[in-house]
Every structure is written in C-alpha cells, then in structure tokens.
Write an enzyme that holds these catalytic residues in place. Structure first.
Site, short mmCIF file in Angstrom:
data_model
loop_
_atom_site.label_atom_id
_atom_site.label_comp_id
_atom_site.label_asym_id
_atom_site.label_seq_id
_atom_site.Cartn_x
_atom_site.Cartn_y
_atom_site.Cartn_z
N ASP A 116 -1.76 2.50 17.59
CA ASP A 116 -2.36 2.45 16.25
C ASP A 116 -3.88 2.59 16.37
O ASP A 116 -4.63 2.11 15.52
CB ASP A 116 -1.99 1.13 15.54
CG ASP A 116 -2.11 1.22 14.02
OD1 ASP A 116 -2.27 2.33 13.49
OD2 ASP A 116 -2.07 0.16 13.37
N SER B 74 -7.71 -0.04 11.30
CA SER B 74 -8.53 -1.24 11.15
C SER B 74 -7.72 -2.47 11.53
O SER B 74 -6.50 -2.50 11.40
CB SER B 74 -9.03 -1.35 9.71
OG SER B 74 -7.94 -1.38 8.82
N ARG C 169 0.82 -1.22 0.00
CA ARG C 169 0.00 0.00 0.00
C ARG C 169 0.86 1.27 0.00
O ARG C 169 0.34 2.38 0.01
CB ARG C 169 -0.91 0.02 1.23
CG ARG C 169 -1.95 -1.07 1.23
CD ARG C 169 -2.50 -1.27 2.64
NE ARG C 169 -1.46 -1.78 3.54
CZ ARG C 169 -1.66 -2.01 4.83
NH1 ARG C 169 -2.83 -1.77 5.39
NH2 ARG C 169 -0.68 -2.50 5.58
#
Ligand code: ZN
Length: 388
Positions: free
Chosen positions: A286, A290, A164
C-alpha cells in the site's frame, strides 16, 4: 553481458541448495552445481554468493505510485514513490494504483510514472480506475484499457465495505468484474480486480456472492487490507478456504496498531494455522498511501506515509518472529503474485525467467544486492547504484 552468482543458497522460492546462477542479458540462463569459468574467457561479472541467500525479485502489486491520501483535505496528500526506494526494498516489479482521489490524480499521470520506472529499469504496471464505480477509464471502457494499453493489467483499487466507497450495488460491481475478465482473456493478461476493503459491516459479502451467484472464478479478484481488523481477517480466512485469494497490507504504524489490526506477518501465521493454502495469500505494501498517526492515547496526531520497504520487512518478520519457513514466506511476494497476476516470466528463479533477483545476508536476511532484468541496480556495498 554475463553474470555468474557463485556459491549461493537459492530459494526459487523452493530451496534448491547451494548453486551457481548464470544470467545472460535480461534472463536466467541456468542454475548449476558448479560453473567453471576458463581464465581466457570473455569478461564475466562474478558475484560471490557465499553466506548469502538468493530470492526471486519481489512483486508489490498495490502501490500508490503517484501518491495517495487527501482524505483529510489537501494537506494530507502524500508524495510519489521513488525508483530508489523501490529497488532498495528488493521490489523489481510494481503495480501502481490510484486511491480515493480520481480528480486531482489521474490515469495519465499514473501511466507516465509507470513509464518513468520502466525507463529506469524496473518492471512496472498499473490498474485502471480508482475507488469508484463507474470506473473512470482512459479509453472508452475497462475492456479497451486492458486490451489496448500495455501497462494496464487490471482494475482497482475498487472500494467496497467502506464509507469512502461509491456504494455500488452488487450488479454494478459484477458488471465491472466481468469487463475486467473479458479484457484480460482477450489480451492474455490477468484482468485482476484489486479490491480495497474498508471497515464496513458487509466485509467480503460481495466476494462470497461472486462465488455463489456467478460463473466468474475467484482468481479474478484480489481483496486487500484483509488484516485491517479481526472480523475482516476472519471473513478473509473463510473466503480463502472456499477458494478465494486474499492480500495482507504490510504498512502499519509500528508504534500504534489500529484497534484489532494485525501485522501482515501475524495475519499470515493465523491464516496458515487455519489451513489456508499459502498459494492463496499475497502481501502488498500500500506504499505511499496515507497512514494516520496516533499518540499513546490513540488520538490521531497527523498523517504518515505507507512505505514500500514494509513489503519485505513483514516477510522477514514472518520468518524470524513467526518461524514460517523461508520457502513458504517468500511466496507471498514472489511466485503467488506472479501466478495470480499472470506475470509469466516473473516470481521464480528458473531457466529463461527474467533475471529479477534479490541477494540477502544469510544471518540478518538484510537485502545486499538487487538485480532487475539482469542488471545490478542496487548494491549495499557499492556507491554505483540506481544506474540502468
Ligand atoms: Zn486501499
């Protein structure tokens, strides 16, 4: 307002013994053996610290304050972090970041959220940018964002070694790091570069190259998710042994760790056993990123959410399960982070520092009371909470 916390065991993080801690307005006035309060003195807020421990307020330097996710389409977007969940988790200083999505989430909303948390009484900051290089800034460039916007203290999370990531070349990456460094130097901030590491084969390759090929000190970089798998942890330990800083993510799926993933507490133990100095290690939650959920066969069954409460939970596990001394373990969410991020009056219980404090039960280590800038914003036994 004056508050005196009486007869409490103080970890500054260093163990100072049983003390009385005096708070005047937003700051710690002093730490004493025994403060006698005259009966006819002005009204003072007294807190009984017997059977309790006092820690510096916790610093979480990687939270998706306006939500994250979205990588499994819009339905996997996660919600925002609330002030209540931060303060209940002992977090008195938070640093927000964007993630993969810098189109539907942006710096303006993140800055608004940081301001909201500040108005509620927390210490809050953010990084500029997202996963991507070139970094999408709010002013003309990274340097200006860091120098001109108070809330911005660095950049990130810049993604490396991940499918990503924007796949920057080393030259593109180092140019961004140098901009952050200059912006930091000129404004008295850290200009830290928070780096997301994925599962890619390159691991910390670019960070080793910073050491070998440039003059930039490794204190400019904080790579995170180092406990993602055994190979990355091993590379992270090597990197810390040559002077780098490493960050472990505390949010994990408790029922099902990803293959090779380490709990932050276990990773901390392993790093210390490998002779990494504790000062080189930090934890972050974090939070609100998700978190894929799996069934018992390891098949993904949905998306969960990373919790800010995991920050202290993993420190607690480091103490209780991994037998790491309290004064060592709490450094990863207090003094180590404050030093690296140049948050000068945070992370320690010391005269003149910000009165950001967490009181925990000595037996269970559970959080009972949280002060931020001298105000009690969470008290487990009180109904009057979250009021600034
Ligand atoms: Zn990340």
């Amino acid at each position: 307002m004056i508050t005196v916390i009486k007869n409490i065991e103080v970890y500054s993080p260093k163990y100072l013994g049983v003390k009385d801690v005096v708070i005047v307005d937003e700051r710690i006035e002093g730490i004493y053996d025994n403060v006698r309060i005259p009966l006819d003195f002005i009204s003072i807020n007294k807190v009984n610290g017997e059977g309790k421990l006092l820690f510096p307020g916790f610093i979480d330097s990687h939270v998706h304050l306006i939500g994250g996710g979205g990588e499994g389409s819009f339905i996997t977007r996660t919600r925002e972090t609330t002030f209540e969940e931060l303060i209940q988790s002992g977090i008195t200083t938070v640093v927000g970041c964007l993630g993969t999505d810098n189109v539907c989430r942006d710096m303006r909303s993140l800055l608004a959220k940081v301001n909201l948390l500040k108005e509620k009484g927390l210490n809050a900051y953010c990084y500029t940018g997202s996963y991507e290089i070139p970094v999408k800034t709010i002013t003309n460039n990274i340097k200006e964002d860091i120098m001109l916007i108070d809330n911005i203290i660095g950049i990130g999370e810049i993604a490396l070694s991940d499918h990503r990531s924007s796949q920057p070349t080393f030259e593109e990456f180092i140019r961004v790091v140098s901009q952050a460094r200059i912006g930091g130097l000129l404004s008295g901030k850290s200009g830290i570069v928070n780096i997301h590491l994925g599962e890619g084969k390159k691991k910390l390759n670019y960070l080793f190259r910073v050491k070998e090929e440039t003059e930039i000190p490794l204190s400019q970089l904080l790579p995170t998710h180092i406990n993602r798998n055994a190979e990355l942890l091993e590379d992270g330990i090597k990197y810390a042994l040559i002077g780098g800083y490493i960050d472990f993510t505390t949010s994990s799926n408790i029922e099902h760790l990803e293959p090779g993933e380490f709990f932050a507490s276990k990773a901390l133990k392993k790093a210390l056993e490998s002779d990494v100095p504790i000062e080189k290690i930090t934890f972050t939650s974090d939070g609100n990123g998700s978190l894929p959920k799996y069934d018992e066969k390891g098949v993904e069954v949905g998306i969960g959410i990373c919790k800010v409460s995991s920050l202290y939970e993993e420190v607690k596990k480091s103490i209780i399960e991994e037998k790491i001394p309290i004064e060592v373990a709490i450094k990863v969410i207090t003094s180590n982070v404050a030093k690296l991020l140049k948050l000068k009056d945070k992370g320690e219980i010391k005269e003149k520092k910000s009165a950001d404090l967490v009181i925990v039960d000595k037996k269970t280590l559970d959080i009972v009371n949280v002060f931020c800038k001298g105000k009690s914003l969470f008290n487990k036994e009180s109904k009057e909470n979250y009021k600034n």
